[in-house]
Motif scaffolding. Structure first.
Motif, PDB file in Angstrom:
ATOM      1  N   TYR A  91      39.506  37.010  75.966  1.00  0.00           N
ATOM      2  CA  TYR A  91      40.148  36.070  75.042  1.00  0.00           C
ATOM      3  C   TYR A  91      39.203  35.492  73.983  1.00  0.00           C
ATOM      4  CZ  TYR A  91      44.330  36.381  77.846  1.00  0.00           C
ATOM      5  OH  TYR A  91      45.453  36.851  78.481  1.00  0.00           O
ATOM      6  N   ARG A  92      37.904  35.460  74.219  1.00  0.00           N
ATOM      7  CA  ARG A  92      36.925  34.983  73.240  1.00  0.00           C
ATOM      8  C   ARG A  92      37.338  33.638  72.627  1.00  0.00           C
ATOM      9  NH1 ARG A  92      33.005  38.537  71.645  1.00  0.00           N
ATOM     10  NH2 ARG A  92      32.699  37.290  69.758  1.00  0.00           N
ATOM     11  N   LEU A  93      37.638  32.674  73.468  1.00  0.00           N
ATOM     12  CA  LEU A  93      38.030  31.345  72.996  1.00  0.00           C
ATOM     13  C   LEU A  93      36.827  30.454  72.694  1.00  0.00           C
ATOM     14  CD1 LEU A  93      40.988  30.599  75.459  1.00  0.00           C
ATOM     15  CD2 LEU A  93      41.142  31.274  73.052  1.00  0.00           C
ATOM     16  N   MET A  94      35.694  30.714  73.336  1.00  0.00           N
ATOM     17  CA  MET A  94      34.577  29.791  73.213  1.00  0.00           C
ATOM     18  C   MET A  94      33.958  29.696  71.818  1.00  0.00           C
ATOM     19  SD  MET A  94      34.074  27.767  75.651  1.00  0.00           S
ATOM     20  CE  MET A  94      32.430  27.216  75.204  1.00  0.00           C
ATOM     21  N   PRO A  95      33.827  30.761  71.041  1.00  0.00           N
ATOM     22  CA  PRO A  95      33.292  30.569  69.684  1.00  0.00           C
ATOM     23  C   PRO A  95      34.122  29.585  68.871  1.00  0.00           C
ATOM     24  CG  PRO A  95      33.169  32.877  70.276  1.00  0.00           C
ATOM     25  CD  PRO A  95      33.951  32.212  71.366  1.00  0.00           C
ATOM     26  N   GLY A  96      35.441  29.638  69.013  1.00  0.00           N
ATOM     27  CA  GLY A  96      36.298  28.685  68.317  1.00  0.00           C
ATOM     28  C   GLY A  96      36.152  27.284  68.848  1.00  0.00           C
ATOM     29  N   VAL A  97      36.011  27.132  70.172  1.00  0.00           N
ATOM     30  CA  VAL A  97      35.812  25.815  70.779  1.00  0.00           C
ATOM     31  C   VAL A  97      34.497  25.208  70.283  1.00  0.00           C
ATOM     32  CG1 VAL A  97      35.323  24.623  72.963  1.00  0.00           C
ATOM     33  CG2 VAL A  97      37.209  26.265  72.828  1.00  0.00           C
ATOM     34  N   ILE A  98      33.433  25.996  70.287  1.00  0.00           N
ATOM     35  CA  ILE A  98      32.134  25.507  69.813  1.00  0.00           C
ATOM     36  C   ILE A  98      32.222  25.108  68.342  1.00  0.00           C
ATOM     37  CG2 ILE A  98      29.727  26.161  69.353  1.00  0.00           C
ATOM     38  CD1 ILE A  98      30.032  28.120  71.782  1.00  0.00           C
ATOM     39  N   ALA A 117      45.920  29.618  75.720  1.00  0.00           N
ATOM     40  CA  ALA A 117      45.767  30.506  74.567  1.00  0.00           C
ATOM     41  C   ALA A 117      45.612  29.752  73.249  1.00  0.00           C
ATOM     42  CB  ALA A 117      46.953  31.465  74.502  1.00  0.00           C
ATOM     43  N   ASN A 118      46.160  28.567  73.160  1.00  0.00           N
ATOM     44  CA  ASN A 118      46.077  27.765  71.931  1.00  0.00           C
ATOM     45  C   ASN A 118      44.985  26.708  72.006  1.00  0.00           C
ATOM     46  OD1 ASN A 118      47.344  26.164  73.873  1.00  0.00           O
ATOM     47  ND2 ASN A 118      48.556  25.062  72.350  1.00  0.00           N
ATOM     48  N   ALA A 119      43.994  26.914  72.883  1.00  0.00           N
ATOM     49  CA  ALA A 119      42.982  25.878  73.136  1.00  0.00           C
ATOM     50  C   ALA A 119      42.266  25.441  71.865  1.00  0.00           C
ATOM     51  CB  ALA A 119      41.966  26.379  74.166  1.00  0.00           C
ATOM     52  N   VAL A 120      41.910  26.382  70.995  1.00  0.00           N
ATOM     53  CA  VAL A 120      41.144  26.030  69.807  1.00  0.00           C
ATOM     54  C   VAL A 120      41.980  25.196  68.845  1.00  0.00           C
ATOM     55  CG1 VAL A 120      39.891  26.922  67.809  1.00  0.00           C
ATOM     56  CG2 VAL A 120      39.665  28.051  70.042  1.00  0.00           C
ATOM     57  N   LEU A 139      42.514  21.755  70.313  1.00  0.00           N
ATOM     58  CA  LEU A 139      41.284  20.980  70.290  1.00  0.00           C
ATOM     59  C   LEU A 139      41.023  20.421  68.903  1.00  0.00           C
ATOM     60  CD1 LEU A 139      38.744  19.956  71.688  1.00  0.00           C
ATOM     61  CD2 LEU A 139      37.664  22.162  71.175  1.00  0.00           C
ATOM     62  N   ARG A 140      41.212  21.214  67.875  1.00  0.00           N
ATOM     63  CA  ARG A 140      41.008  20.733  66.510  1.00  0.00           C
ATOM     64  C   ARG A 140      41.939  19.561  66.214  1.00  0.00           C
ATOM     65  NH1 ARG A 140      37.800  23.846  63.351  1.00  0.00           N
ATOM     66  NH2 ARG A 140      37.361  25.968  64.087  1.00  0.00           N
ATOM     67  N   ALA A 141      43.173  19.640  66.645  1.00  0.00           N
ATOM     68  CA  ALA A 141      44.134  18.566  66.407  1.00  0.00           C
ATOM     69  C   ALA A 141      43.719  17.286  67.130  1.00  0.00           C
ATOM     70  CB  ALA A 141      45.526  19.005  66.852  1.00  0.00           C
TER      71      ALA A 141
END
Length: 325
Positions: free
Chosen positions: A132-139, A98-101, A104-106
């Motif tokens: 969860y829509r995590l991919m826009p944040g990952v990209i 859930a905290n992937a984005v 990843l930034r860190a």
């Protein structure tokens, strides 16, 4: 009240806690919500196993486990470390970082600029992404850090983010190992059909996304006949894909037992041949792999496509390399 996981240091779990609660580790340490296991990951950049057969050495995966239920998926063993099995649990009990984005930034703040693969321990555009829509944040995080990356997927949901991917200069690798629907229904029962994936490649190319096809996994004695390989490469070429990257099936621990169990039921006459073909680490014999990839390379040349992994231009890192532990 359930306490959410604050990290994924599985080896650090105390013996006292193990003795007090016999539930699978993931059920003790994560929050179950709407059919998913939500956890707070300590790290999200993970080393790619040497048996994976792809170019990248490091990967980011927002999800672990995959509803596509591909029998030959090389990521299955990861579920064993969660106290789940590498078979049916991998297909149905999806873990969400859930905290992937944020993580990843860190980690990218100290990354050295090496290319990353996205979506290896579970398709990053499987149905869980709709929730969860995590991919826009990952990209976005990868684009801001100027880190080159390749997204691996079978799902048409990736088109939702086509504009983001194009702006980020990302590559997308769509997996199309064969175009025989009978084989697909048997070994990739939860994945879209080959025609849908071919259309997906065309849609991504039209949207300006650099798209290649991961012709993986080629299945020994099932999808490796010359006419099968020719039909697959010919139809890939018609999509406008820039390149094909062939990978013969890998059978690392976890994957091997699940795949061979199915093979013994569906094609018992092939089990002995598979045992001879694969070494203990799950790699096919070099002679066999070289022959198959050589055939695919010749077909790619015939149909005007590049074959194999191409070099990625290394971008200037933003800061020093992250020390992963």
């Amino acid at each position: 009240m359930r306490v959410p996981l604050v990290g994924v240091g599985w080896d650090a779990l105390s013996l006292v806690e193990q003795a007090a609660d016999e539930r699978p580790l993931i059920e003790r340490r994560a929050v179950a919500r709407d059919g998913f296991y939500e956890l707070q990951a300590r790290t999200v950049i993970e080393r790619v196993p040497q048996t994976a057969g792809i170019a990248q050495q490091w990967a980011v995966s927002p999800y672990r486990g995959c509803a596509h239920a591909c029998r030959g998926c090389g990521a299955r063993a990861g579920h064993r470390r969660l106290g789940l099995d590498a078979g049916r649990d991998f297909d149905t009990r999806i873990v969400v970082k859930a905290n992937a984005v944020a993580r990843l930034r860190a980690e990218l703040a100290r990354w050295d600029g090496q290319e990353l693969a996205v979506g290896l321990s579970g398709d990053c555009y499987q149905p869980a992404e709709e929730t969860y829509r995590l991919m826009p944040g990952v990209i976005g995080a990868l684009a801001e850090a100027a880190v080159p990356f390749t997204v691996y997927t079978k799902s048409a949901l990736v088109v939702r983010d086509a504009e983001l991917l194009a702006r980020a200069g990302a590559r997308v690798a769509v997996s199309i190992a064969f175009v025989d629907e009978r084989i697909r229904r048997a070994v990739e029962p939860g994945a879209p059909g080959a025609q849908a994936r071919l259309e997906l490649v065309s849609a991504l190319v039209e949207a300006g996304v650099e798209c290649r096809v991961l012709m993986a996994p080629v299945l020994p004695l099932l999808s490796d006949a010359t006419d099968q390989l020719t039909a697959t490469v010919r139809r890939i070429a018609a999509t406008g894909a820039g390149a094909v990257e062939p990978v013969v099936l890998r059978l690392p621990p976890g994957t091997r037992s699940w795949y061979l169990e199915w093979l013994a039921q569906a094609h018992p006459q092939l089990v002995e041949r598979y045992e001879e073909l694969y070494d203990r680490s799950g790699l096919p014999s070099a002679d066999y792999e070289g022959r198959i990839t050589g055939q695919i390379a010749q077909l790619c040349q015939m149909y005007g496509m590049r074959c194999g992994a191409s070099a990625v231009e290394r971008r200037e890192p933003r800061a020093a390399q992250l020390a992963l532990v």
